[in-house]
Scaffold this motif. Structure first.
Motif, PDB file in Angstrom:
ATOM      1  N   MET A 191       0.823  -1.217   0.000  1.00  0.00           N
ATOM      2  CA  MET A 191       0.000   0.000   0.000  1.00  0.00           C
ATOM      3  C   MET A 191       0.854   1.262   0.000  1.00  0.00           C
ATOM      4  SD  MET A 191      -2.677  -1.575  -0.452  1.00  0.00           S
ATOM      5  CE  MET A 191      -3.520  -0.076  -0.965  1.00  0.00           C
ATOM      6  N   THR A 218      -2.483   5.077   0.892  1.00  0.00           N
ATOM      7  CA  THR A 218      -3.205   4.014   0.209  1.00  0.00           C
ATOM      8  C   THR A 218      -3.743   4.517  -1.134  1.00  0.00           C
ATOM      9  OG1 THR A 218      -4.924   2.321   0.404  1.00  0.00           O
ATOM     10  CG2 THR A 218      -5.396   4.429   1.456  1.00  0.00           C
ATOM     11  N   ALA A 249      -7.160   4.580  -3.569  1.00  0.00           N
ATOM     12  CA  ALA A 249      -8.611   4.408  -3.478  1.00  0.00           C
ATOM     13  C   ALA A 249      -9.256   4.535  -4.852  1.00  0.00           C
ATOM     14  CB  ALA A 249      -9.189   5.426  -2.504  1.00  0.00           C
ATOM     15  N   THR A 261     -11.609   1.589  -6.034  1.00  0.00           N
ATOM     16  CA  THR A 261     -12.842   0.788  -6.040  1.00  0.00           C
ATOM     17  C   THR A 261     -14.005   1.495  -5.323  1.00  0.00           C
ATOM     18  OG1 THR A 261     -11.465  -1.181  -6.012  1.00  0.00           O
ATOM     19  CG2 THR A 261     -13.778  -1.480  -5.424  1.00  0.00           C
ATOM     20  N   ILE A 282     -10.882  -0.440   0.784  1.00  0.00           N
ATOM     21  CA  ILE A 282      -9.612   0.289   0.697  1.00  0.00           C
ATOM     22  C   ILE A 282      -8.656  -0.225   1.781  1.00  0.00           C
ATOM     23  CG2 ILE A 282      -8.514   2.572   0.667  1.00  0.00           C
ATOM     24  CD1 ILE A 282     -10.534   1.835  -1.717  1.00  0.00           C
ATOM     25  N   SER A 283      -7.570  -0.837   1.323  1.00  0.00           N
ATOM     26  CA  SER A 283      -6.599  -1.449   2.238  1.00  0.00           C
ATOM     27  C   SER A 283      -5.790  -0.374   2.957  1.00  0.00           C
ATOM     28  CB  SER A 283      -5.603  -2.319   1.459  1.00  0.00           C
ATOM     29  OG  SER A 283      -6.266  -3.356   0.801  1.00  0.00           O
ATOM     30  N   HIS A 316      -6.811  -7.711   7.793  1.00  0.00           N
ATOM     31  CA  HIS A 316      -6.557  -6.722   6.752  1.00  0.00           C
ATOM     32  C   HIS A 316      -7.163  -5.427   7.247  1.00  0.00           C
ATOM     33  CE1 HIS A 316      -5.484  -6.791   2.341  1.00  0.00           C
ATOM     34  NE2 HIS A 316      -5.976  -5.578   2.436  1.00  0.00           N
ATOM     35  N   ALA A 332      -7.666 -13.616  -1.031  1.00  0.00           N
ATOM     36  CA  ALA A 332      -8.021 -12.301  -1.601  1.00  0.00           C
ATOM     37  C   ALA A 332      -7.119 -11.909  -2.777  1.00  0.00           C
ATOM     38  CB  ALA A 332      -7.959 -11.231  -0.513  1.00  0.00           C
ATOM     39  N   GLY A 391      -7.717  -6.368  -9.553  1.00  0.00           N
ATOM     40  CA  GLY A 391      -8.257  -7.006 -10.758  1.00  0.00           C
ATOM     41  C   GLY A 391      -8.329  -8.506 -10.571  1.00  0.00           C
ATOM     42  N   ILE A 440     -10.571 -10.808 -14.960  1.00  0.00           N
ATOM     43  CA  ILE A 440     -10.208  -9.544 -15.626  1.00  0.00           C
ATOM     44  C   ILE A 440      -8.781  -9.635 -16.197  1.00  0.00           C
ATOM     45  CG2 ILE A 440      -9.777  -7.062 -15.217  1.00  0.00           C
ATOM     46  CD1 ILE A 440     -12.807  -7.919 -15.445  1.00  0.00           C
ATOM     47  N   LEU A 489      -8.964 -11.330 -19.446  1.00  0.00           N
ATOM     48  CA  LEU A 489      -9.501 -10.455 -20.508  1.00  0.00           C
ATOM     49  C   LEU A 489      -8.409  -9.525 -21.028  1.00  0.00           C
ATOM     50  CD1 LEU A 489     -13.023  -9.457 -19.120  1.00  0.00           C
ATOM     51  CD2 LEU A 489     -12.439 -11.258 -20.740  1.00  0.00           C
TER      52      LEU A 489
HETATM   53  C1  LIG Z   1      -8.846  -7.661   0.582  1.00  0.00           C
HETATM   54  C2  LIG Z   1      -9.112  -6.651  -0.493  1.00  0.00           C
HETATM   55  C3  LIG Z   1      -8.342  -5.489  -0.553  1.00  0.00           C
HETATM   56  C4  LIG Z   1      -8.598  -4.514  -1.528  1.00  0.00           C
HETATM   57  N1  LIG Z   1      -7.876  -3.354  -1.523  1.00  0.00           N
HETATM   58  C5  LIG Z   1      -8.195  -2.367  -2.411  1.00  0.00           C
HETATM   59  C6  LIG Z   1      -7.549  -1.081  -2.340  1.00  0.00           C
HETATM   60  O1  LIG Z   1      -6.669  -0.855  -1.498  1.00  0.00           O
HETATM   61  N2  LIG Z   1      -7.917  -0.119  -3.213  1.00  0.00           N
HETATM   62  C7  LIG Z   1      -8.890  -0.319  -4.156  1.00  0.00           C
HETATM   63  O2  LIG Z   1      -9.166   0.604  -4.923  1.00  0.00           O
HETATM   64  N3  LIG Z   1      -9.519  -1.517  -4.239  1.00  0.00           N
HETATM   65  C8  LIG Z   1      -9.203  -2.542  -3.387  1.00  0.00           C
HETATM   66  N4  LIG Z   1      -9.861  -3.745  -3.441  1.00  0.00           N
HETATM   67  C9  LIG Z   1     -10.938  -3.911  -4.409  1.00  0.00           C
HETATM   68  C10 LIG Z   1     -10.633  -4.920  -5.520  1.00  0.00           C
HETATM   69  O3  LIG Z   1      -9.687  -4.417  -6.421  1.00  0.00           O
HETATM   70  C11 LIG Z   1     -11.973  -5.315  -6.148  1.00  0.00           C
HETATM   71  O4  LIG Z   1     -12.638  -6.109  -5.171  1.00  0.00           O
HETATM   72  C12 LIG Z   1     -11.810  -6.076  -7.444  1.00  0.00           C
HETATM   73  O5  LIG Z   1     -11.327  -5.244  -8.468  1.00  0.00           O
HETATM   74  C13 LIG Z   1     -13.140  -6.722  -7.897  1.00  0.00           C
HETATM   75  O6  LIG Z   1     -14.191  -5.828  -7.834  1.00  0.00           O
HETATM   76  P1  LIG Z   1     -15.555  -6.272  -7.085  1.00  0.00           P
HETATM   77  O7  LIG Z   1     -15.197  -6.815  -5.771  1.00  0.00           O
HETATM   78  O8  LIG Z   1     -16.497  -5.141  -7.133  1.00  0.00           O
HETATM   79  O9  LIG Z   1     -16.106  -7.486  -7.955  1.00  0.00           O
HETATM   80  P2  LIG Z   1     -17.033  -7.381  -9.311  1.00  0.00           P
HETATM   81  O10 LIG Z   1     -16.399  -6.440 -10.283  1.00  0.00           O
HETATM   82  O11 LIG Z   1     -18.438  -7.120  -8.898  1.00  0.00           O
HETATM   83  O12 LIG Z   1     -16.892  -8.849  -9.852  1.00  0.00           O
HETATM   84  C14 LIG Z   1     -17.672  -9.947  -9.380  1.00  0.00           C
HETATM   85  C15 LIG Z   1     -17.305 -11.177 -10.221  1.00  0.00           C
HETATM   86  O13 LIG Z   1     -17.653 -10.938 -11.596  1.00  0.00           O
HETATM   87  C16 LIG Z   1     -16.520 -11.145 -12.420  1.00  0.00           C
HETATM   88  N5  LIG Z   1     -16.562 -10.209 -13.542  1.00  0.00           N
HETATM   89  C17 LIG Z   1     -16.791  -8.882 -13.516  1.00  0.00           C
HETATM   90  N6  LIG Z   1     -16.731  -8.367 -14.741  1.00  0.00           N
HETATM   91  C18 LIG Z   1     -16.459  -9.405 -15.594  1.00  0.00           C
HETATM   92  C19 LIG Z   1     -16.278  -9.522 -16.998  1.00  0.00           C
HETATM   93  N7  LIG Z   1     -16.339  -8.468 -17.812  1.00  0.00           N
HETATM   94  N8  LIG Z   1     -16.012 -10.749 -17.506  1.00  0.00           N
HETATM   95  C20 LIG Z   1     -15.917 -11.829 -16.698  1.00  0.00           C
HETATM   96  N9  LIG Z   1     -16.082 -11.777 -15.358  1.00  0.00           N
HETATM   97  C21 LIG Z   1     -16.343 -10.588 -14.814  1.00  0.00           C
HETATM   98  C22 LIG Z   1     -15.322 -10.886 -11.503  1.00  0.00           C
HETATM   99  O14 LIG Z   1     -14.156 -11.523 -12.011  1.00  0.00           O
HETATM  100  C23 LIG Z   1     -15.820 -11.486 -10.195  1.00  0.00           C
HETATM  101  O15 LIG Z   1     -15.621 -12.880 -10.222  1.00  0.00           O
HETATM  102  C24 LIG Z   1      -9.622  -4.736  -2.481  1.00  0.00           C
HETATM  103  C25 LIG Z   1     -10.365  -5.914  -2.435  1.00  0.00           C
HETATM  104  C26 LIG Z   1     -10.131  -6.862  -1.455  1.00  0.00           C
HETATM  105  C27 LIG Z   1     -10.960  -8.120  -1.433  1.00  0.00           C
END
Ligand SMILES: Cc1cc2nc3c(=O)[nH]c(=O)nc-3n(C[C@H](O)[C@H](O)[C@H](O)COP(=O)(O)OP(=O)(O)OC[C@H]3O[C@@H](n4cnc5c(N)ncnc54)[C@H](O)[C@@H]3O)c2cc1C
Length: 379
Positions: free
Chosen positions: A90, A122, A124, A126, A157-158, A205, A357, A363, A367, A370
């Motif tokens: 981070m 960090t 941010a 998502t 957000i981690s 976390h 996680a 991503g 993703i 893709l």
């Molecule tokens: C422990 C942890 C720490 C994190 N830390 C941070 C951080 O510090 N900062 C930050 O910005 N984010 C952070 N994230 C967020 C993380 O990057 C997102 O959780 C991740 O990008 C997935 O988004 P989502 O959870 O909304 O899942 P979604 O986008 O809702 O996806 C749900 C499912 O659908 C699938 N999917 C979605 N779109 C498609 C497609 N077009 N084709 C095929 N499959 C698809 C995905 O692969 C997944 O299996 C963190 C997440 C976790 C769990």
């Protein structure tokens, strides 16, 4: 041997990280255990050992945010203590946008304090409606004379609870590009910027939801130009995605070593289970898969540091393969432990929860695939 891909200097650095993990991190891990609160003692030890200098430009006394040392450090820390790895990651994710797009004043003000460990940071990106689909972002920064008024929220957000500053992304629609976004440095204490909720994950976390309610961000905290946010966000992920792969290799390696040792000690049917070919086959597969994953990570990092144009594809391959295979290796390591493997307090039980996680953040595996496919289809 994977060491063939490393110079003498890089091997020395990896050894330095390994020694730090064994001698400094293990005692801290034993003292604080599994915790969502990043121990200050851990941050101080990492800062003193120079880990955060990895992210600083050379003219500020840093190591120039090179991908390979970042990956080597994460590989050595992740299998030992997850909070050490996440803290390093981070500090990197929250400083790389400033390294990349910040002006001299921003670099001096923010990066120096990140490098010394005085400030945690960090990244941010998502939001509830913008996970895989970053363009679904709802946070909006409205431009005014002296700066921007930010409204919206961020999720998952981690290190968001501990962070003193963070890089946040928000939409700043432009004529002809309504989806344009920009990157801002936010400082804790800015009116309207709140940590709305702490989240409990399956493994420890520091994870939060953030809210921005009419939060004023001065123009001097804008990174790069208005509309450059998406590019800054993706270029940052190009580096840190491969380092997630490195962390997965480190966690997988820890599980492999635990399983190897356990298999030599555990006696069933009158001999150690290591003598059974079914166990040997598992160990052989685990070691080979880890080496393949490590090679993909090192290739991506070396390509990044050489300015190769295939970095996004290499980074996604490294992240996808290493996190999926790392999870598989930990699972096999747990299987070799039998029932002991699922008992709380066993190393493999913790690693099994910690690695999960990594297939999701920065991503998901889907993703990454893709991105890999599109890199060929667009060519
Ligand atoms: C422990 C942890 C720490 C994190 N830390 C941070 C951080 O510090 N900062 C930050 O910005 N984010 C952070 N994230 C967020 C993380 O990057 C997102 O959780 C991740 O990008 C997935 O988004 P989502 O959870 O909304 O899942 P979604 O986008 O809702 O996806 C749900 C499912 O659908 C699938 N999917 C979605 N779109 C498609 C497609 N077009 N084709 C095929 N499959 C698809 C995905 O692969 C997944 O299996 C963190 C997440 C976790 C769990």
């Amino acid at each position: 041997m994977m060491d063939l891909m490393l110079s003498a200097q890089e091997k020395d650095f990896k050894e330095y990280c390994r020694k730090f993990a064994r001698e400094k991190v293990i005692p801290i891990a034993e003292k604080y255990g599994e915790t969502d609160d990043i121990p200050k003692e851990l941050v101080a030890a990492m800062a003193k050992a120079g880990f955060f200098q990895l992210f600083l430009p050379e003219d500020l006394g840093g190591r120039g945010a090179k991908a390979l040392p970042i990956c080597l450090a994460r590989e050595e820390l992740a299998g030992v203590y997850c909070p050490a790895d996440v803290t390093l990651a981070m500090q990197g994710l929250g400083s790389y946008p400033i390294f990349l797009a910040g002006n001299r004043d921003q670099k001096e003000k923010f990066l120096s304090k990140i490098g010394s460990g005085e400030w945690l940071t960090t990244y941010a990106l998502t939001e509830p409606e913008a996970g895989s689909d970053v363009n679904g972002m709802r946070s909006l920064a409205k431009e005014e004379a002296e700066g921007f008024v930010l409204n919206g929220s961020k999720r998952f957000i981690s290190n968001g609870y501990a962070a003193d500053i963070l890089v946040a992304f928000a939409k700043t629609p432009l004529d002809g590009n309504p989806k344009a976004m920009s990157a801002f440095v936010l400082e804790k204490g800015m009116p309207g910027f709140v940590v709305a909720k702490r989240l409990r994950a399956m493994a420890p976390h520091d994870l939060v939801e953030l809210e921005f309610n009419h939060c004023f961000v001065p123009r001097k905290n804008l990174l790069g130009k208005v509309g450059e946010g998406f590019k800054i966000a993706m270029k940052t992920l190009d580096v840190f995605r491969m380092s997630v792969g490195a962390a997965a290799v480190g966690i997988g390696q820890a599980a492999f070593e635990a399983a190897l040792n356990y298999s030599k000690k555990r006696v069933q049917f009158g001999s150690s289970i290591a003598k059974f070919q079914a166990i040997q086959l598992k160990l052989a597969e685990m070691a080979t898969e880890l080496d393949a994953a490590r090679a993909l990570v090192y290739r991506a990092a070396i390509a990044k540091d050489r300015g190769d144009s295939n970095v996004p594809r290499f980074a996604s391959m490294a992240k996808f393969y290493a996190t999926e295979i790392g999870f598989h290796v930990v699972d096999q390591g747990l299987q070799i432990h039998g029932g002991i493997g699922v008992i709380q307090g066993s190393l493999v039980e913790r690693l099994y929860r910690e690695i999960r996680a990594l297939r999701i953040y920065e991503g998901t595996s889907e993703i990454q695939k893709l991105i890999i496919a599109n890199s060929f289809l667009k060519a």
